[in-house]
Design a protein around this motif. Structure first.
Motif, PDB file in Angstrom:
ATOM      1  N   PHE A 397       0.836  -1.198   0.000  1.00 40.58           N
ATOM      2  CA  PHE A 397       0.000   0.000   0.000  1.00 40.58           C
ATOM      3  C   PHE A 397       0.874   1.251   0.000  1.00 40.58           C
ATOM      4  N   GLN A 401       1.445   4.156  -2.983  1.00 37.74           N
ATOM      5  CA  GLN A 401       1.186   5.572  -2.731  1.00 37.74           C
ATOM      6  C   GLN A 401       2.441   6.425  -2.892  1.00 37.74           C
ATOM      7  N   PHE A 425      -9.344  12.491  -8.198  1.00 37.78           N
ATOM      8  CA  PHE A 425      -8.285  11.647  -7.640  1.00 37.78           C
ATOM      9  C   PHE A 425      -7.500  10.950  -8.762  1.00 37.78           C
ATOM     10  N   GLY A 433      -4.213  15.436  -5.519  1.00 43.01           N
ATOM     11  CA  GLY A 433      -3.360  15.097  -4.374  1.00 43.01           C
ATOM     12  C   GLY A 433      -2.830  13.683  -4.411  1.00 43.01           C
TER      13      GLY A 433
ATOM     14  N   ARG B  38      -0.519   5.910   6.318  1.00 44.34           N
ATOM     15  CA  ARG B  38      -1.075   5.589   4.995  1.00 44.34           C
ATOM     16  C   ARG B  38      -2.112   4.485   5.117  1.00 44.34           C
ATOM     17  N   LEU B  41      -5.278   6.204   6.578  1.00 47.11           N
ATOM     18  CA  LEU B  41      -5.925   7.202   5.718  1.00 47.11           C
ATOM     19  C   LEU B  41      -6.487   6.593   4.434  1.00 47.11           C
ATOM     20  N   GLY B  42      -6.122   5.355   4.143  1.00 44.54           N
ATOM     21  CA  GLY B  42      -6.740   4.672   3.007  1.00 44.54           C
ATOM     22  C   GLY B  42      -6.233   5.172   1.671  1.00 44.54           C
ATOM     23  N   ASN B  43      -6.931   4.737   0.598  1.00 44.89           N
ATOM     24  CA  ASN B  43      -6.392   5.042  -0.723  1.00 44.89           C
ATOM     25  C   ASN B  43      -6.632   6.485  -1.160  1.00 44.89           C
ATOM     26  N   GLN B  44      -7.372   7.259  -0.357  1.00 42.10           N
ATOM     27  CA  GLN B  44      -7.527   8.680  -0.695  1.00 42.10           C
ATOM     28  C   GLN B  44      -6.402   9.521  -0.100  1.00 42.10           C
ATOM     29  N   ALA B  45      -5.459   8.868   0.584  1.00 44.61           N
ATOM     30  CA  ALA B  45      -4.433   9.610   1.309  1.00 44.61           C
ATOM     31  C   ALA B  45      -3.577  10.447   0.369  1.00 44.61           C
ATOM     32  N   THR B  46      -3.411  11.705   0.711  1.00 45.18           N
ATOM     33  CA  THR B  46      -2.470  12.541  -0.030  1.00 45.18           C
ATOM     34  C   THR B  46      -1.235  12.698   0.842  1.00 45.18           C
ATOM     35  N   ASP B  47      -0.123  13.062   0.214  1.00 45.90           N
ATOM     36  CA  ASP B  47       1.139  13.198   0.961  1.00 45.90           C
ATOM     37  C   ASP B  47       0.979  14.176   2.123  1.00 45.90           C
ATOM     38  N   ARG B  49      -1.757  14.971   3.870  1.00 45.90           N
ATOM     39  CA  ARG B  49      -2.526  14.444   5.003  1.00 45.90           C
ATOM     40  C   ARG B  49      -1.729  13.371   5.744  1.00 45.90           C
ATOM     41  N   LEU B  52       0.779  15.161   7.954  1.00 49.89           N
ATOM     42  CA  LEU B  52       0.116  15.751   9.133  1.00 49.89           C
ATOM     43  C   LEU B  52      -0.091  14.706  10.224  1.00 49.89           C
ATOM     44  N   LEU B  53      -0.592  13.539   9.803  1.00 43.71           N
ATOM     45  CA  LEU B  53      -0.884  12.482  10.777  1.00 43.71           C
ATOM     46  C   LEU B  53       0.403  11.940  11.393  1.00 43.71           C
TER      47      LEU B  53
END
Lengths: 514, 314
Positions: A397, A401, A425, A433, B38, B41-47, B49, B52-53
């Motif tokens: 994962f 990403q 997306f 993003g 990551r 935050l799942g697959n919508q995670a942006t760098d 966000r 930040l976490l």
């Protein structure tokens, strides 16, 4: 009347009586009954009930039983309908939305819901920079002119606005978190939904009970619902058959046929927005070549994957949008399996003699391993040698990403009834993003179409924009569109009114035990 | 050395062992790729966000600093906060511990209850049919993987044969636990009792030929008394060590059984936490496991000494 006639008359009378009795039973069983408890078993435990910051479906689908939005998604997943609001008026050139709140709605603590609660809830949601706040970015401010009216002023016209308002993160909670600190409130949230918080054993189970103040009179029918964390799929199935649970969430594809023939069990495949893809990272030079990506897309034997991995329970994907999303275009020209065309595309590419590529596969992920084998065999025919790189799913994962991969599998499920979330997306390399679904795909025409569609409030014109966008994206083959698959639920035949929406959520206020 | 002093000294050994385990575990889990931010935050995670976490959790600080903070909390009895659940990691581990202890304890008890009579039958019928059967049949249990044994037991006793046992779960109250944990404990026993049978049988055969047993028999003692009072007590000493080693192994090996029987134990927590890269829980569970293993071995040694007066605490 002779004996023969009397016998015939008696037989007719008995048949009619039997028919009447059957009809009566059928009608009785179709009438919802109040009472009873239902237990779900699922592979993952809920992480958090902070609807504004949680991204895990296993948390979101539960939070929605407690906290409801102003508008909600229709059962086909393509539109929204009034829920805690009864109507909306759009003015100021599409930049002002005035909602009328539903009268008589109360929170589970008995207090009436007002416009102040709505303003507070959505102001709080849009502040969450780590969470879903980005979907509310179009909102300039919110006012509450009277207790039953809420006005949203937008910074610009925003076509997906109502779909965004229907997002779970915009569910309504009591103002000031009911007087508690924020983190404390979300440990046992309060809302207007059909169920209210009962108890949770972290890592084991969550139980909600009926909200006595629910605004839909007579609902919910169930006394309580429990979600249990049972990791082993065989155990979940045995527990369903042993009536220890009533719902088995996502049984494996290979058990569907068996469950469909198991007495006392209803096995349903609900249409979903889940779409599986082959990610092609354009940072790896061969995959930046459009012809190579088209060749790979043509070489994916989707039917073989569906047959061997999904046991026939899926459909080949022909767009990066799933059919359950508004503006999906079935004729967008998504490339399908054709080895001859794949070879022709390779011949036109900068790599006519093929190349080596690494496919990221999750360790122990049987579905990915099987798909990888099929893909490896197909790509070999067009000169592409695939080697596998196995990583545990968390590492896999992260590597996807971070774009530390060449080929990888991924998927998407929709959260709103609008394509904007996925389109941004997937294709907006800067605005989304996510570097275009972590592929580095960058087509300015597509990005421009996506931006135009966000501001276009005319549905017909918007459809044209998304049609064109899907066609160009399909032609660029920026992702390998693999398949559309259903949400799988095996549940007790005594459970009625259970329906899973294409977005994955369910309205348990309609469920009852017969 | 007295028993108390011996136990005290062994407990002191726990400190460097636990410290070593925390260092190893901390740096190993951080060396493994995979990012909890990551994952969550799942697959919508942006760098942005994700960053930040990570900052909020302190994961962007140097590893030695993070380790220092972790140890600072541990000495105050705080294992930190679970990254996934946002609740105390120590509380989560402690909540799960009774389930695992039940499984290990009940499993060990059933193993002994199965092994002792079988070993006695085998030893007293040396090279005859009962001996062959006892030596061969339990070995089959060793050959089957625990997840398979578990599913078969669930199918047979949970779904068929009158549904006498629940299909997974921990149950409520002592009798509920006893009822629910029987099949999981039996699955544990399937794996351990064959080893115990072989060990005890071998020891019994040796003891039964020793001079003091011959003397006991020649005095006219009944065979039951010879076996129970003279032979078994001496033969069981080596088997206690074998049992101790296996229980030590079980402490970290209950995972599969917990998965199959949907038991909310520490093993299940551990594997989920590794997948989620929930560092505080992984570290907490490892620490608890290491302490448990050391304690099991200590108890084994103490039991050994109590059974055999010739053993001295040194």
């Amino acid at each position: 009347m002779n004996a023969r006639t009397r016998l015939l008359f008696l037989a007719i009378l008995l048949s009619v009586s039997a028919l009447c009795a059957t009809a009566a039973l059928a009608s009785r069983s179709a009438t919802p009954k109040r009472g009873g408890s239902v237990t779900f078993a699922r592979i993952e435990d809920s992480q958090s009930f902070d609807k504004t910051n949680v991204f895990q479906n296993e948390s979101i689908w539960l939070a929605e039983q407690i906290m409801e939005p102003l508008y909600t998604v229709t059962p086909d997943g393509k539109r929204v309908k009034p829920w805690l609001a009864t109507s909306v008026k759009v003015s100021n050139g599409g930049k002002t939305y005035t909602f009328k709140l539903r009268p008589g709605v109360k929170f589970s603590n008995g207090k009436a819901m007002t416009s102040a609660d709505v303003k507070f809830s959505i102001d709080d949601a849009r502040k969450q920079s780590k969470g879903w706040g980005y979907l509310d970015a179009a909102i300039k401010n919110i006012t509450a002119p009277n207790p039953s009216t809420v006005v949203f002023n937008l910074k610009f016209t925003w076509a997906p606005f109502l779909a965004d308002i229907a997002l779970f993160a915009n569910g309504i909670i009591p103002k000031n978190w009911n007087g508690e600190p924020r983190a404390q409130f979300y440990k046992h949230p309060i809302g207007t939904g059909p169920f209210m918080w009962d108890k949770r054993v972290v890592g084991q189970s969550v139980t909600f009970k009926r909200n006595p103040f629910y605004w839909q009179k007579g609902k919910p029918y169930l006394d309580s619902v429990t979600w249990k964390f049972v990791t082993d799929e065989n155990t979940r199935e045995l527990q369903l058959r042993g009536n220890q649970i009533q719902v088995d969430e996502f049984p494996p594809f290979n058990s569907i046929a068996k469950l469909q023939h198991t007495p006392g069990v209803t096995m349903t495949l609900f249409p979903s927005t889940r779409t599986d893809y082959l990610d092609m990272n354009e940072k790896y030079p061969p995959l930046a070549d459009r012809h190579v990506r088209r060749a790979i897309s043509h070489a994916i034997d989707r039917q073989a994957i569906i047959k061997s991995v999904l046991f026939g329970h899926g459909k080949p994907a022909n767009s990066f949008l799933p059919p359950q999303v508004p503006f999906y275009n079935p004729n967008s020209g998504g490339l399908q399996f054709d080895i001859a065309k794949a070879k022709a595309e390779m011949a036109q590419s900068k790599f006519p003699n093929g190349f080596k590529v690494t496919l990221l596969v999750g360790a122990g992920a049987q579905v990915e391993a099987a798909m990888g084998q099929i893909l490896q065999n197909s790509l070999k025919q067009i000169g592409i040698n695939v080697t596998f790189k196995q990583e545990d799913t968390s590492t896999e994962f992260q590597d996807v990403q971070k774009q530390n991969y060449q080929l990888a599998f991924s998927y998407w499920t929709m959260d709103i009834a609008d394509p904007d979330e996925l389109v941004t997306f997937a294709v907006d390399i800067k605005g989304g993003g996510a570097h275009s679904f972590f592929t580095e795909y960058n087509n300015p025409t597509v990005v421009n179409l996506s931006h135009k569609a966000q501001r276009e409030t005319n549905a017909g014109k918007r459809a044209q924009l998304y049609n064109k966008l899907q066609q160009i994206a399909a032609g660029d083959a920026f992702l390998g569109f693999l398949y559309y698959s259903p949400f799988r639920y095996a549940y007790s035949s005594k459970l009625h009114g259970f329906f899973v929406y294409p977005l994955g959520n369910y309205h348990l206020e309609d469920a009852w035990l017969g | 050395m007295s028993l108390g002093a011996y136990v005290g000294r062994r407990l002191l050994h726990l400190v460097p062992i636990a410290l070593g385990v925390t260092i190893l575990c901390f740096f190993l889990i951080h060396l493994v790729p995979g990012d909890p931010a990551r994952t969550i935050l799942g697959n919508q995670a942006t760098d942005q966000r994700v960053a930040l976490l990570r900052h909020q959790w302190g994961l962007d600080r140097p590893l030695p600093v993070q380790y220092g903070k972790f140890m600072g909390r541990v000495v105050h009895g705080d294992l930190g906060t679970s990254l996934f659940y946002g609740v105390s990691a120590g509380r989560l581990v402690l909540q799960r511990l009774p389930v695992t202890l039940w499984l290990i304890g009940f499993g060990a008890l059933l193993s002994v209850l199965i092994a002792v009579p079988l070993a006695v039958i085998a030893a007293t019928h040396r090279d005859r049919l009962p001996d062959h059967v006892v030596r061969a049949v339990p070995l089959v249990g060793l050959g089957f993987p625990p997840f398979w044994v578990g599913i078969v037991l669930l199918l047979v006793f949970g779904l068929h044969l009158g549904r006498g046992f629940p299909v997974g779960g921990y149950g409520n109250g002592f009798t509920g636990h006893l009822h629910s944990m029987f099949l999981p404990a039996l699955t544990v026993a399937f794996g351990i009792s064959p080893i115990l049978v072989r060990s005890l049988r071998a020891s019994l055969l040796e003891v039964l030929e020793s001079d003091y047993v011959v003397t006991a028999r020649s005095k006219g003692l009944p065979e039951r008394r010879v076996l129970g009072r003279h032979a078994l007590r001496n033969a069981v000493i080596s088997t206690v060590s074998v049992l101790g080693v296996n229980i030590g192994y079980l402490v970290g090996g209950t995972l599969v059984i917990e998965q199959v029987y949907a038991l909310p134990g520490v093993g299940q927590l551990m594997i989920n936490s590794i997948n989620q890269r929930d560092f505080p829980i992984v570290q907490g569970v490892t620490l608890v496991f290491s302490v448990m293993v050391v304690l099991v071995y200590l108890l084994t040694d103490v039991a050994h000494a109590l059974l055999d007066p010739r053993v001295r605490f040194e």
